[in-house]
Enzyme design. Structure first.
Site, short mmCIF file in Angstrom:
data_model
loop_
_atom_site.label_atom_id
_atom_site.label_comp_id
_atom_site.label_asym_id
_atom_site.label_seq_id
_atom_site.Cartn_x
_atom_site.Cartn_y
_atom_site.Cartn_z
N PHE A 166 0.86 -1.19 0.00
CA PHE A 166 0.00 0.00 0.00
C PHE A 166 0.89 1.24 0.00
O PHE A 166 1.76 1.38 0.87
CB PHE A 166 -0.92 0.02 1.22
N ASP B 145 9.38 2.87 1.15
CA ASP B 145 8.25 3.57 1.74
C ASP B 145 8.28 3.36 3.25
O ASP B 145 7.93 2.30 3.75
CB ASP B 145 6.95 3.03 1.14
N LYS C 140 3.28 10.41 8.48
CA LYS C 140 2.69 9.89 9.72
C LYS C 140 3.44 10.34 10.97
O LYS C 140 3.29 11.47 11.41
CB LYS C 140 2.59 8.37 9.65
#
Length: 411
Positions: free
Chosen positions: A138, A222, A251
């Site tokens: 993702f 990522d 985040k």
């Protein structure tokens, strides 16, 4: 303001229905706790999906927001500001880029990955049209990042995807078969968070680095969910002892303030040139000041080490529950996936919420645990008690469901 009893109706009337039902109306937070509109307290072991690194309303976060908001909040990317430069230098140091590294700031993980996608295109040109990513990974929900995301059911409503992305299995054999001199970049999550906190096979990242270097492709990692100390290292790629060409972060670096970044290493740092990318809000002084304060606190308070220690405690606590529902624990540090033997994760999440604990069902067989990096013994013990009750509730329901019922006629 709407009454607490009316909030579900307000959600249905006023908010875009692009997500599932909201689970509660939360109104306040402190540390690892949040309270809903009815005054019920929950232990937050999701932290905004690995975002609230310092928990809720941490004094460092609050002070950074207030101080910078009272000084300078936005000036556009025509200008530099001290917080922007300080954060860029800190990220380079923590990631280990060396002096040649560069940082591009955006406002989210998806924006960071969009920048990385464009970096790959700049590197590849017409001679390297292929971009590789992993199945079930993702990377975001914008059109570019959705093309990178290896989940066909997410892509299907928005076809056709941007061209050139191919998805491969997460095996060294698949890497060896797919990589050639026409590949511009390989995108990798070091732990597949949205897939259920799934670890890559041993040696995968080392093989990815060796093969991409051999074929002249970029290795882009990522670190949006795994970065900022969550796995017990500043960045998960560091556990493998490799140096990528770029990483993306978001985040946890902002601790609750929206910010993302692309960090480049070596020659990849020279690919962007004026006019190739930009963001009105990216790198604004408010966001960068808060992120720099959050990372400073993580560093000064030893929270990277705390993530490693508390992660082991949580794994031990889950094992000590002795639940027949639990098959395994995956992940690293304070990014943990509890694998279940039955597809009842949503029921466990609901039961946990009833017992005052917030966790998440990454899929039907995985509970995702990602608490603030600040947690200690008290929070781990409270988690174990509530999680044990939730597992017991669901286990009892399964037993009842599978127990033959004696009819009155045969009794």
């Amino acid at each position: 303001m709407s009454d607490a009893m009316d909030w579900q109706a307000d959600v249905g009337r006023d908010l875009m229905q692009s997500t599932g039902a909201r689970l509660a109306l939360l109104v306040r937070g402190e540390g690892a706790s949040v309270w809903d509109a009815d005054g019920k307290r929950y232990l937050d072991f999701l932290a905004g999906i690995a975002v609230n690194s310092l928990g809720h309303a941490h004094p460092v976060f609050v002070d950074a927001v207030a101080t910078q908001a009272a000084t300078l909040s936005h000036v556009s990317n025509y200008f530099a500001t001290p917080p922007q430069l300080a954060l860029a230098a800190r990220l380079k140091r923590l990631a280990g880029t060396g002096p040649e590294g560069r940082v591009y700031f955006g406002n989210s993980g998806a924006e960071a990955n969009e920048a990385a996608f464009k970096l790959a295109r700049l590197h590849g040109g017409a001679e390297r049209p292929r971009i590789l990513a992993l199945r079930d990974a993702f990377h975001g929900r914008t059109m570019g990042t959705l093309a990178l995301t290896g989940k066909p059911y997410m892509q299907e409503p928005f076809q056709p995807m941007p061209a050139g992305v191919e998805h491969i299995d997460s095996t060294v054999e698949a890497l060896e078969a797919a990589l050639d001199d026409r590949v511009a970049a390989l995108f990798v999550e070091p732990i597949k968070g949205e897939a259920g906190v799934v670890d890559l096979p041993d040696g995968f990242l080392q093989a990815a680095r060796e093969l991409t270097a051999r074929h002249g492709a970029l290795l882009i990692v990522d670190e949006i969910q795994t970065g900022a100390g969550r796995t017990g290292e500043w960045f998960a790629f560091q556990r493998a002892g490799i140096t990528p060409d770029a990483i993306t972060v978001a985040k946890g670096i902002g601790g609750g303030f929206p910010i993302g970044a692309l960090i480049t290493f070596g020659a990849a740092s020279g690919l962007f040139y004026p006019g190739t990318h930009g963001s009105t809000f990216g790198g604004n002084p408010l966001g960068t000041a808060v992120a720099d304060a959050v990372l400073t606190e993580i560093e000064d308070a030893g929270l990277v080490e705390n993530a490693a220690v508390r992660g082991e405690q949580i794994r031990a606590a889950v094992a000590a529950l002795g639940s027949d529902l639990v098959a395994e624990c995956r992940g690293a540090g304070l990014l943990i996936g509890v694998g279940l033997r039955h597809p009842v994760a949503p029921a466990v999440v609901a039961a946990a919420q009833e017992h005052g604990l917030i966790v998440n069902a990454a899929n039907d067989t995985t509970i995702r645990i990602a608490p603030p990096l600040t947690i200690g013994d008290v929070e781990v013990d409270e988690f174990a008690e509530a999680f044990g009750k939730a597992l017991a509730t669901v286990t009892d329901a399964l037993l009842l469901e599978n127990t033959p019922q004696t009819s009155e006629a045969s009794a």
